[in-house]
Write an enzyme that holds these catalytic residues in place. Structure first.
Site, PDB file in Angstrom:
ATOM      1  N   ASP A  49       1.618   4.970   1.669  1.00 15.47           N
ATOM      2  CA  ASP A  49       1.369   5.872   2.792  1.00 15.47           C
ATOM      3  C   ASP A  49       1.942   7.247   2.470  1.00 15.47           C
ATOM      4  O   ASP A  49       3.017   7.356   1.879  1.00 15.47           O
ATOM      5  CB  ASP A  49       2.043   5.337   4.064  1.00 15.47           C
ATOM      6  CG  ASP A  49       1.566   3.934   4.416  1.00 15.47           C
ATOM      7  OD1 ASP A  49       0.346   3.762   4.584  1.00 15.47           O
ATOM      8  OD2 ASP A  49       2.400   3.016   4.496  1.00 15.47           O
ATOM      9  N   ASP A  56       9.507   4.297  13.020  1.00 22.03           N
ATOM     10  CA  ASP A  56      10.061   3.184  13.786  1.00 22.03           C
ATOM     11  C   ASP A  56      11.481   2.787  13.390  1.00 22.03           C
ATOM     12  O   ASP A  56      12.379   2.745  14.215  1.00 22.03           O
ATOM     13  CB  ASP A  56       9.102   1.975  13.785  1.00 22.03           C
ATOM     14  CG  ASP A  56       8.554   1.616  12.420  1.00 22.03           C
ATOM     15  OD1 ASP A  56       8.977   2.224  11.414  1.00 22.03           O
ATOM     16  OD2 ASP A  56       7.695   0.710  12.336  1.00 22.03           O
ATOM     17  N   ASP A  71       0.853  -1.186   0.000  1.00 19.40           N
ATOM     18  CA  ASP A  71       0.000   0.000   0.000  1.00 19.40           C
ATOM     19  C   ASP A  71       0.893   1.243   0.000  1.00 19.40           C
ATOM     20  O   ASP A  71       2.104   1.143   0.119  1.00 19.40           O
ATOM     21  CB  ASP A  71      -0.941   0.012   1.212  1.00 19.40           C
ATOM     22  CG  ASP A  71      -0.206  -0.282   2.502  1.00 19.40           C
ATOM     23  OD1 ASP A  71       0.972   0.135   2.639  1.00 19.40           O
ATOM     24  OD2 ASP A  71      -0.789  -0.933   3.376  1.00 19.40           O
TER      25      ASP A  71
HETATM   26  P1  ATP Z   1       3.651  -2.553   5.140  1.00 18.99           P
HETATM   27  O1  ATP Z   1       4.385  -3.034   3.950  1.00 18.99           O
HETATM   28  O2  ATP Z   1       3.253  -3.639   6.069  1.00 18.99           O
HETATM   29  O3  ATP Z   1       2.522  -1.599   4.856  1.00 18.99           O
HETATM   30  P2  ATP Z   1       4.798  -0.231   6.370  1.00 18.99           P
HETATM   31  O4  ATP Z   1       6.199   0.066   6.796  1.00 18.99           O
HETATM   32  O5  ATP Z   1       4.222   0.637   5.314  1.00 18.99           O
HETATM   33  O6  ATP Z   1       4.759  -1.757   5.975  1.00 18.99           O
HETATM   34  P3  ATP Z   1       2.568   0.619   7.940  1.00 18.99           P
HETATM   35  O7  ATP Z   1       1.951  -0.031   9.121  1.00 18.99           O
HETATM   36  O8  ATP Z   1       1.781   0.794   6.709  1.00 18.99           O
HETATM   37  O9  ATP Z   1       3.894  -0.200   7.656  1.00 18.99           O
HETATM   38  O10 ATP Z   1       3.109   2.024   8.446  1.00 18.99           O
HETATM   39  C1  ATP Z   1       3.578   3.019   7.552  1.00 18.99           C
HETATM   40  C2  ATP Z   1       4.762   3.747   8.170  1.00 18.99           C
HETATM   41  O11 ATP Z   1       4.346   4.400   9.368  1.00 18.99           O
HETATM   42  C3  ATP Z   1       5.913   2.862   8.599  1.00 18.99           C
HETATM   43  O12 ATP Z   1       6.781   2.567   7.536  1.00 18.99           O
HETATM   44  C4  ATP Z   1       6.588   3.705   9.642  1.00 18.99           C
HETATM   45  O13 ATP Z   1       7.339   4.736   9.076  1.00 18.99           O
HETATM   46  C5  ATP Z   1       5.397   4.351  10.336  1.00 18.99           C
HETATM   47  N1  ATP Z   1       4.924   3.535  11.472  1.00 18.99           N
HETATM   48  C6  ATP Z   1       3.954   2.585  11.458  1.00 18.99           C
HETATM   49  N2  ATP Z   1       3.789   2.031  12.652  1.00 18.99           N
HETATM   50  C7  ATP Z   1       4.663   2.647  13.481  1.00 18.99           C
HETATM   51  C8  ATP Z   1       4.966   2.539  14.869  1.00 18.99           C
HETATM   52  N3  ATP Z   1       4.321   1.654  15.625  1.00 18.99           N
HETATM   53  N4  ATP Z   1       5.916   3.359  15.372  1.00 18.99           N
HETATM   54  C9  ATP Z   1       6.558   4.251  14.588  1.00 18.99           C
HETATM   55  N5  ATP Z   1       6.322   4.399  13.292  1.00 18.99           N
HETATM   56  C10 ATP Z   1       5.395   3.607  12.726  1.00 18.99           C
HETATM   57 MG    MG Z   2       2.207   0.606   4.597  1.00 13.75          MG
END
Ligand code: ATP
Ligand code: MG
Length: 442
Positions: A68, A146, A66
């Site tokens: 963001d 994170d 996805d």
């Molecule tokens: P995925 O491929 O699973 O979507 P993702 O890294 O995009 O992985 P998301 O949960 O969509 O994960 O979160 C988007 C972004 O928001 C992360 O890459 C990170 O930068 C930030 N983020 C998400 N959760 C946290 C958290 N618990 N603490 C700090 N930053 C976070």
């Molecule tokens: Mg994501």
């Protein structure tokens, strides 16, 4: 392991801009809807970047799950700009912009908390962040993310990637590195421990030592996570397509027992649990179920958390069933044992009703499938396939006495109508019918 870099605190925040030519992300790989969101935010005078998993995955030449977006616009301002937008989350308020089935998640830049914030903006309890709605600048946002590999910002205006934390270097060196002081960051949000594992198994990267160390000891922090979120994150981890590797890491870090405490007791030999064969069987059943799930995901076949949970909790169900079996009919005993099993897991994380219902059906089916004379009815049941698949997994995991039954059902499913009727006619008369006849003659 590790890049040898003097790590995590304090952040250097030295801004590096990597040009389009250097990083290789092309616009064509980005969702047109995400580009639309970025464009409209820019036109309205806000800063907006693609961030998180999408930038990470594009740099790794993988298809993002996805997209963001991080922006200087506050959630209400985002809502005003997009009619197809909904604000979600209290703990972490953000905007979802809907384009048919695609959702673009738009988060306002986060900043550090300070004493002056209202409870609506920021709340911290025992080091854990309960509410995180303090808005800030791009630089501050980069510190609040994170891991370094998740804190890269793609600027669609010039195609560059902005990096404050040497995340590019970590991507090149295959390293998962938390931002800031690891213990503090895990305390703020214990789910980051599960995320570290998820990204490690997903990317095949190493968790660098400083980031990794608390994972061995701090699993207990997960007990403070709201139950719905813990369920969601556990599912993400186990349905990541790499659940065998995830399970191995959860075990290594001593974390599995905080997610499935009752199951954990059934897969280790202890002073009270001394049956080596059963422990081996339980472990094989879990590992087979997980590898089967990974395989299905790689083939784009449908999967449900209910199947996984039914398998992970099967050994617990058996333990609950054993003392009841001899004193009442099996289905009555099963009912009580199922309630106990589900209730014990619900004390760890919440499971939606539709999933617990399906878990129960899969479990019941394990006993119903013995009654092959009811095959036409059982086959017509919605959850037949899940029940049968689980029966097969049990046989493969060591319950070899089930193999003839699995073979019978396999043959029956593949047979045409005439053959099915012949198979049913060959079955010995079911016990229950005989019993009833005997009763009548008394
Ligand atoms: P995925 O491929 O699973 O979507 P993702 O890294 O995009 O992985 P998301 O949960 O969509 O994960 O979160 C988007 C972004 O928001 C992360 O890459 C990170 O930068 C930030 N983020 C998400 N959760 C946290 C958290 N618990 N603490 C700090 N930053 C976070
Ligand atoms: Mg994501």
């Amino acid at each position: 392991m590790g890049s040898g870099r003097a790590v995590n605190t304090p952040l250097s925040l030295k801004k590096e801009v990597i040009s389009r030519a250097e990083h290789g992300i092309s616009r064509a790989q980005i969702s047109p809807n995400a580009l639309k969101v970025l464009h409209r935010l820019h036109k309205a005078g806000f800063e907006a970047y693609l961030v998180g998993g999408s930038v990470r995955d594009l740099l790794l030449q993988r298809a993002p799950k996805d997209f963001d977006v991080a922006t200087s616009a506050h959630p209400e301002a985002v809502r005003r700009l997009f009619s197809n937008c909904r604000l979600i989350g209290r703990r972490f308020r953000l905007a979802h912009v809907f384009f048919g089935p695609e959702i673009i998640e738009v988060a306002t830049f986060r900043a550090h908390h300070s004493e002056t914030h209202t409870p609506q903006q920021a709340q911290v309890r025992n080091g854990q962040i309960i509410r995180d709605n303090v808005y800030g600048t791009l630089e501050e946002d980069a510190e609040r993310r994170d891991f370094t590999i998740n804190a890269l910002y793609y600027n669609h205006a010039d195609g560059s990637v902005i990096d404050f934390n040497r995340g590019m270097e970590d991507i090149k060196n295959n390293i998962i590195r938390i931002l800031g002081d690891p213990l503090q960051r895990y305390r703020e949000d214990p789910v980051r421990m599960l995320r570290a594992i998820r990204f490690a198994v997903k990317t095949g990267f190493q968790i660098e030592p400083v980031t990794e160390k608390p994972l061995f000891t701090e699993g207990h922090l997960l007990q403070n996570v709201p139950q719905a979120r813990l369920f969601e994150e556990t599912c993400k981890l186990l349905l990541s397509g790499q659940s065998v590797a995830a399970f191995a890491k959860l075990e290594t870090y001593n974390i599995f027992r905080y997610l499935f405490p009752e199951t954990d007791k059934t897969i280790h030999l202890t002073t009270t649990n001394t049956d080596e064969q059963t422990v081996l069987y339980n472990r094989r059943l879990i590992e087979r179920t997980l590898s089967n799930t990974d395989d299905r995901i790689s083939k784009d076949k449908p999967i449900t958390p209910a199947f996984l949970l039914a398998a992970l909790l099967w050994p617990v169900l058996q333990n609950n069933l054993t003392p009841l079996k001899d004193s009442m009919p099996i289905l009555a005993a099963l009912e009580i044992a199922m309630n106990r099993t589900v209730d014990s897991q619900l004390s760890v994380f919440s499971i939606q009703k539709r999933f617990t219902l399906m878990m129960r059906e899969i479990w019941q089916m394990q006993y119903q499938l013995q009654a092959t004379y009811r095959a036409p009815y059982l086959l017509s049941r919605l959850k037949f396939r899940a029940g049968f698949d689980f029966l097969s997994l049990r046989a493969q995991s060591g319950e070899t006495e089930l193999t003839p039954l699995v073979d019978w059902w396999t043959e029956y499913q593949n047979a045409d109508q005439t053959k099915r009727e012949a198979m049913l006619a060959e079955l010995p008369k079911p016990k229950r019918r005989r019993k009833r006849r005997r009763k009548k003659s008394v």
